[in-house]
Design a protein around this motif. Sequence first.
Motif, PDB file in Angstrom:
ATOM      1  N   PHE A 242       0.846  -1.199   0.000  1.00 55.71           N
ATOM      2  CA  PHE A 242       0.000   0.000   0.000  1.00 55.71           C
ATOM      3  C   PHE A 242       0.878   1.243   0.000  1.00 55.71           C
ATOM      4  O   PHE A 242       2.088   1.161   0.260  1.00 55.71           O
ATOM      5  N   ILE A 243       0.250   2.379  -0.313  1.00 55.97           N
ATOM      6  CA  ILE A 243       0.931   3.664  -0.115  1.00 55.97           C
ATOM      7  C   ILE A 243       0.060   4.502   0.809  1.00 55.97           C
ATOM      8  O   ILE A 243      -1.149   4.273   0.912  1.00 55.97           O
ATOM      9  N   VAL A 244       0.685   5.445   1.496  1.00 59.01           N
ATOM     10  CA  VAL A 244      -0.086   6.280   2.416  1.00 59.01           C
ATOM     11  C   VAL A 244       0.410   7.724   2.314  1.00 59.01           C
ATOM     12  O   VAL A 244       1.604   7.969   2.137  1.00 59.01           O
ATOM     13  N   GLY A 245      -0.543   8.673   2.395  1.00 58.84           N
ATOM     14  CA  GLY A 245      -0.195  10.090   2.307  1.00 58.84           C
ATOM     15  C   GLY A 245       0.340  10.626   3.619  1.00 58.84           C
ATOM     16  O   GLY A 245       0.863   9.876   4.447  1.00 58.84           O
ATOM     17  N   GLU A 246       0.168  11.937   3.827  1.00 59.38           N
ATOM     18  CA  GLU A 246       0.748  12.575   5.007  1.00 59.38           C
ATOM     19  C   GLU A 246      -0.237  12.581   6.179  1.00 59.38           C
ATOM     20  O   GLU A 246      -1.447  12.631   5.977  1.00 59.38           O
ATOM     21  N   ASN A 247       0.325  12.574   7.380  1.00 59.41           N
ATOM     22  CA  ASN A 247      -0.445  12.719   8.634  1.00 59.41           C
ATOM     23  C   ASN A 247      -1.526  11.666   8.835  1.00 59.41           C
ATOM     24  O   ASN A 247      -2.547  11.941   9.456  1.00 59.41           O
ATOM     25  N   VAL A 266      -5.782  10.244   7.234  1.00 59.86           N
ATOM     26  CA  VAL A 266      -6.704   9.106   7.387  1.00 59.86           C
ATOM     27  C   VAL A 266      -6.418   8.441   8.732  1.00 59.86           C
ATOM     28  O   VAL A 266      -5.266   8.364   9.167  1.00 59.86           O
ATOM     29  N   THR A 267      -7.476   7.970   9.390  1.00 62.42           N
ATOM     30  CA  THR A 267      -7.291   7.220  10.636  1.00 62.42           C
ATOM     31  C   THR A 267      -7.773   5.796  10.417  1.00 62.42           C
ATOM     32  O   THR A 267      -8.916   5.594   9.978  1.00 62.42           O
ATOM     33  N   ILE A 268      -6.924   4.836  10.719  1.00 57.94           N
ATOM     34  CA  ILE A 268      -7.302   3.431  10.554  1.00 57.94           C
ATOM     35  C   ILE A 268      -7.155   2.732  11.910  1.00 57.94           C
ATOM     36  O   ILE A 268      -6.061   2.682  12.483  1.00 57.94           O
ATOM     37  N   GLY A 269      -8.284   2.199  12.385  1.00 56.22           N
ATOM     38  CA  GLY A 269      -8.331   1.666  13.744  1.00 56.22           C
ATOM     39  C   GLY A 269      -7.765   0.257  13.882  1.00 56.22           C
ATOM     40  O   GLY A 269      -7.291  -0.352  12.911  1.00 56.22           O
ATOM     41  N   ALA A 283     -10.584  10.231   5.844  1.00 54.52           N
ATOM     42  CA  ALA A 283     -11.529   9.166   6.217  1.00 54.52           C
ATOM     43  C   ALA A 283     -11.124   8.537   7.546  1.00 54.52           C
ATOM     44  O   ALA A 283      -9.944   8.546   7.928  1.00 54.52           O
ATOM     45  N   ILE A 284     -12.135   8.012   8.247  1.00 57.86           N
ATOM     46  CA  ILE A 284     -11.885   7.298   9.502  1.00 57.86           C
ATOM     47  C   ILE A 284     -12.435   5.886   9.332  1.00 57.86           C
ATOM     48  O   ILE A 284     -13.625   5.712   9.048  1.00 57.86           O
ATOM     49  N   SER A 298     -13.864  10.977   0.762  1.00 61.41           N
ATOM     50  CA  SER A 298     -13.156  11.912   1.642  1.00 61.41           C
ATOM     51  C   SER A 298     -13.984  12.156   2.899  1.00 61.41           C
ATOM     52  O   SER A 298     -15.206  12.350   2.814  1.00 61.41           O
ATOM     53  N   ASN A 299     -13.313  12.166   4.028  1.00 65.21           N
ATOM     54  CA  ASN A 299     -13.923  12.498   5.324  1.00 65.21           C
ATOM     55  C   ASN A 299     -15.057  11.568   5.747  1.00 65.21           C
ATOM     56  O   ASN A 299     -15.824  11.904   6.654  1.00 65.21           O
TER      57      ASN A 299
END
Length: 323
Positions: A242-247, A266-269, A283-284, A298-299
């Motif tokens: 995978f790739i992931v952006g900032e913060n 993005v928050t991934i639990g 997104a959460i 988004s969001n």
Amino acid sequence: MTVGILLVGGFGTRLSPLTSKTPKPMLPVANLPVTEHQLLVAKAAGITKVVLATAYLAETFTPYFGDGSKWGMELKYALETEPLGTGGAIRNAAELIFDEIAENEPIVVFNGDVLSRHNLAAQIKLHQSSSACVTLHLVSVEDARPYGCVPFDETGRVTDFLEKMDNPITNTINAGCYVFSPQVVQEIELGKVVSVEREVFPELLKARKVVQAFVDNSYWLDMGTPKALLKGSQDYVGSRDFIVGENSNISESAKISGASAIGNNVTIGANVEIISSIVRDGAIISEGSKLESVFVESNATVARQTHAKGAYLAGGEIIDLKL
Ligand code: GTP
């Protein structure tokens, strides 16, 4: 110097509901809008002046691309109050550059929904050496039935521009990147709805003008459907899980695979599993969710223990994408 026009004004109905707030060319492929991938291709071929031909959700492009200086390019925006079709859009956009280009300077037009790694510089060169009025990028596909097909003769001259049919006479199809001589663009009526595929190209052939084929079978994808968009993003993420952006904040117990693209903020639990998906900025994804081949808006907040496959997730809704 060569100039470019990007056709980014279509409604993108086949990608609905992903295109309800975001126009198709602004949808992310490996975390960058499709248009950005295309600008990078244009720049690599020496094109630094580009007009975005906007109509549907036109206001979404300028905040992201601005004047183009971030990419070392000069960007302009043409606006259609009513979508003018592909030909009408090209003519309308060309108004912003006609004064600045030399008499024979080619205009390169890109369909805004194509990911392509073909040799654009070679296509432009062929256009110039063959004295064509238009040079079309064509690709060979296994099954041309879902597309119109474009036959050409042994000298590479296009002989016909055919609509979809059950038994296509050739497997070469229009790949959506055209090099035009400026006179041809000038002859399209200004302010009128015109299609290049249904009107301009067939009429040029009827008038026995030189329409040249440039066949290049490098990577090519029309990302016009949800399935194709997910594939395109995976192709550009490549062999990485995978790739992931900032913060973005990913729980240590989350598992992400299948060339997924996770945006910024993005928050991934905990215990979340994400496979072959696109998760947009902000997104959460709450704990215990399992998502495969999904597009998270988004969001959006995805509730705990959500299980979804082949779906569009936004505002608590799960919409089947019928992949
Ligand atoms: P579908 O509705 O799903 O077919 O998608 P679309 O509206 O994008 O149409 P299509 O795929 O045929 O369009 C090819 C390219 O031309 C896309 O990049 C569109 O954004 C663009 N396009 C289509 N119609 C117009 C138009 O009227 N104006 C402008 N500026 N661009 C257009």
